[in-house]
Design a protein around this motif. Structure first.
Motif, PDB file in Angstrom:
ATOM      1  N   VAL A 176       9.626 -12.392 -18.029  1.00 22.39           N
ATOM      2  CA  VAL A 176       8.266 -12.876 -18.285  1.00 22.39           C
ATOM      3  C   VAL A 176       7.925 -13.993 -17.304  1.00 22.39           C
ATOM      4  O   VAL A 176       6.836 -14.010 -16.720  1.00 22.39           O
ATOM      5  N   THR A 177       8.856 -14.913 -17.096  1.00 21.38           N
ATOM      6  CA  THR A 177       8.603 -16.032 -16.181  1.00 21.38           C
ATOM      7  C   THR A 177       8.329 -15.534 -14.770  1.00 21.38           C
ATOM      8  O   THR A 177       7.412 -16.022 -14.093  1.00 21.38           O
ATOM      9  N   LEU A 178       9.082 -14.552 -14.310  1.00 21.21           N
ATOM     10  CA  LEU A 178       8.855 -13.981 -12.980  1.00 21.21           C
ATOM     11  C   LEU A 178       7.493 -13.304 -12.878  1.00 21.21           C
ATOM     12  O   LEU A 178       6.792 -13.443 -11.876  1.00 21.21           O
ATOM     13  N   ALA A 179       7.124 -12.559 -13.908  1.00 20.29           N
ATOM     14  CA  ALA A 179       5.817 -11.904 -13.907  1.00 20.29           C
ATOM     15  C   ALA A 179       4.690 -12.935 -13.903  1.00 20.29           C
ATOM     16  O   ALA A 179       3.696 -12.785 -13.183  1.00 20.29           O
ATOM     17  N   VAL A 180       4.856 -14.003 -14.684  1.00 22.20           N
ATOM     18  CA  VAL A 180       3.843 -15.062 -14.720  1.00 22.20           C
ATOM     19  C   VAL A 180       3.749 -15.750 -13.359  1.00 22.20           C
ATOM     20  O   VAL A 180       2.649 -16.024 -12.865  1.00 22.20           O
ATOM     21  N   LEU A 181       4.881 -16.016 -12.740  1.00 25.15           N
ATOM     22  CA  LEU A 181       4.880 -16.642 -11.419  1.00 25.15           C
ATOM     23  C   LEU A 181       4.104 -15.790 -10.418  1.00 25.15           C
ATOM     24  O   LEU A 181       3.282 -16.304  -9.660  1.00 25.15           O
ATOM     25  N   THR A 182       4.339 -14.508 -10.430  1.00 24.76           N
ATOM     26  CA  THR A 182       3.673 -13.613  -9.487  1.00 24.76           C
ATOM     27  C   THR A 182       2.186 -13.498  -9.765  1.00 24.76           C
ATOM     28  O   THR A 182       1.374 -13.517  -8.839  1.00 24.76           O
ATOM     29  N   ARG A 183       1.809 -13.403 -11.031  1.00 28.22           N
ATOM     30  CA  ARG A 183       0.403 -13.177 -11.384  1.00 28.22           C
ATOM     31  C   ARG A 183      -0.439 -14.445 -11.458  1.00 28.22           C
ATOM     32  O   ARG A 183      -1.609 -14.424 -11.109  1.00 28.22           O
ATOM     33  N   PHE A 184       0.151 -15.526 -11.964  1.00 24.83           N
ATOM     34  CA  PHE A 184      -0.654 -16.714 -12.248  1.00 24.83           C
ATOM     35  C   PHE A 184      -0.207 -17.975 -11.527  1.00 24.83           C
ATOM     36  O   PHE A 184      -0.834 -19.017 -11.665  1.00 24.83           O
ATOM     37  N   GLY A 185       0.887 -17.927 -10.807  1.00 25.67           N
ATOM     38  CA  GLY A 185       1.312 -19.065 -10.028  1.00 25.67           C
ATOM     39  C   GLY A 185       2.370 -19.929 -10.694  1.00 25.67           C
ATOM     40  O   GLY A 185       2.788 -19.701 -11.824  1.00 25.67           O
ATOM     41  N   LEU A 186       2.777 -20.927  -9.949  1.00 19.71           N
ATOM     42  CA  LEU A 186       3.896 -21.774 -10.348  1.00 19.71           C
ATOM     43  C   LEU A 186       3.600 -22.614 -11.587  1.00 19.71           C
ATOM     44  O   LEU A 186       4.445 -22.738 -12.474  1.00 19.71           O
ATOM     45  N   ARG A 187       2.425 -23.178 -11.663  1.00 15.60           N
ATOM     46  CA  ARG A 187       2.093 -24.049 -12.801  1.00 15.60           C
ATOM     47  C   ARG A 187       2.243 -23.304 -14.125  1.00 15.60           C
ATOM     48  O   ARG A 187       2.866 -23.795 -15.070  1.00 15.60           O
ATOM     49  N   ALA A 188       1.701 -22.098 -14.203  1.00 19.45           N
ATOM     50  CA  ALA A 188       1.799 -21.298 -15.429  1.00 19.45           C
ATOM     51  C   ALA A 188       3.249 -20.913 -15.712  1.00 19.45           C
ATOM     52  O   ALA A 188       3.687 -20.937 -16.872  1.00 19.45           O
ATOM     53  N   ALA A 189       3.998 -20.581 -14.668  1.00 14.18           N
ATOM     54  CA  ALA A 189       5.403 -20.203 -14.857  1.00 14.18           C
ATOM     55  C   ALA A 189       6.213 -21.382 -15.391  1.00 14.18           C
ATOM     56  O   ALA A 189       7.092 -21.194 -16.241  1.00 14.18           O
ATOM     57  N   ILE A 190       5.926 -22.578 -14.911  1.00  9.64           N
ATOM     58  CA  ILE A 190       6.630 -23.766 -15.408  1.00  9.64           C
ATOM     59  C   ILE A 190       6.322 -23.983 -16.884  1.00  9.64           C
ATOM     60  O   ILE A 190       7.224 -24.243 -17.690  1.00  9.64           O
ATOM     61  N   TRP A 191       5.057 -23.868 -17.251  1.00  3.38           N
ATOM     62  CA  TRP A 191       4.684 -24.016 -18.658  1.00  3.38           C
ATOM     63  C   TRP A 191       5.399 -23.002 -19.532  1.00  3.38           C
ATOM     64  O   TRP A 191       5.955 -23.342 -20.579  1.00  3.38           O
ATOM     65  N   VAL A 192       5.371 -21.738 -19.120  1.00  2.00           N
ATOM     66  CA  VAL A 192       6.009 -20.686 -19.914  1.00  2.00           C
ATOM     67  C   VAL A 192       7.516 -20.939 -20.016  1.00  2.00           C
ATOM     68  O   VAL A 192       8.091 -20.843 -21.106  1.00  2.00           O
TER      69      VAL A 192
END
Length: 179
Positions: free
Chosen positions: A46-62
């Motif tokens: 999920v974190t990898l998918a979020v990083l790719t789709r929404f960027g680093l900030r969203a991936a850090i939050w998740v």
């Protein structure tokens, strides 16, 4: 007195994605592990998918919400298990931040996942050595854990790449990027 916290659609999306990652964390905790301390890290998909789709900030939050909420739900908050997970998550997110800036042609989800898995391993072993077991014998675990990091990092990266290719449906919270 009522407290009103305004939320945005991004907040709702991050909450849904963090909930998915937390669900995978809880499911993974129920799986037996043949080697103590070795887990596949399914929530990292999920974190990898979020990083790719929404960027680093969203991936850090998740990623951070997953660690904190998952530990609260499993009853390990502020225990050594929590700190090991947190150290691994911080190291992994730092590696993803660096790998995300590299050319996408050579550094896709699989490469990012393997980098994150090795960083996670490094973060956890550093914490073990400097806090829990300050003995050089900890290094003997490195080959076993490095093999697991390579295996699970690759598998999770392939799963994330597969997930990203299948997410063209606009009803999915991962469907469109806004970075």
């Amino acid at each position: 007195m009522k407290i009103h916290l305004p939320t945005t659609p991004d907040d709702h999306r991050i909450a849904k994605l963090a909930a998915a990652a937390i669900g995978l964390t809880l499911a993974e905790a129920a799986l037996p592990s043949p080697i103590p301390g070795v887990k596949p890290g399914l929530a990292n998909i999920v974190t990898l998918a979020v990083l790719t789709r929404f960027g680093l900030r969203a991936a850090i939050w998740v990623g951070l919400l997953r660690v904190v909420a998952g530990s609260l739900l499993m009853g390990t908050f502020l225990s050594p298990t929590f700190f090991l997970s947190f150290a691994g998550a911080i190291a992994s997110l730092a590696a993803l931040a660096a790998a995300h800036r590299l050319p996408a042609r050579f550094f896709g989800p699989v490469t990012q996942s393997v980098c994150a898995a090795f960083a996670h391993l490094g973060g956890q072993l550093a914490l073990v050595y400097f806090w829990l077991i300050p003995h050089a014998g900890v290094a003997y675990l490195l080959p076993l854990f490095a093999g697991a990091a390579l295996l699970f990092g690759t598998v999770n990266g392939v799963a994330a790449a597969f997930l990203l290719t299948r997410l063209s449906d606009t009803s999915s919270p991962l469907a469109c990027a806004d970075r």
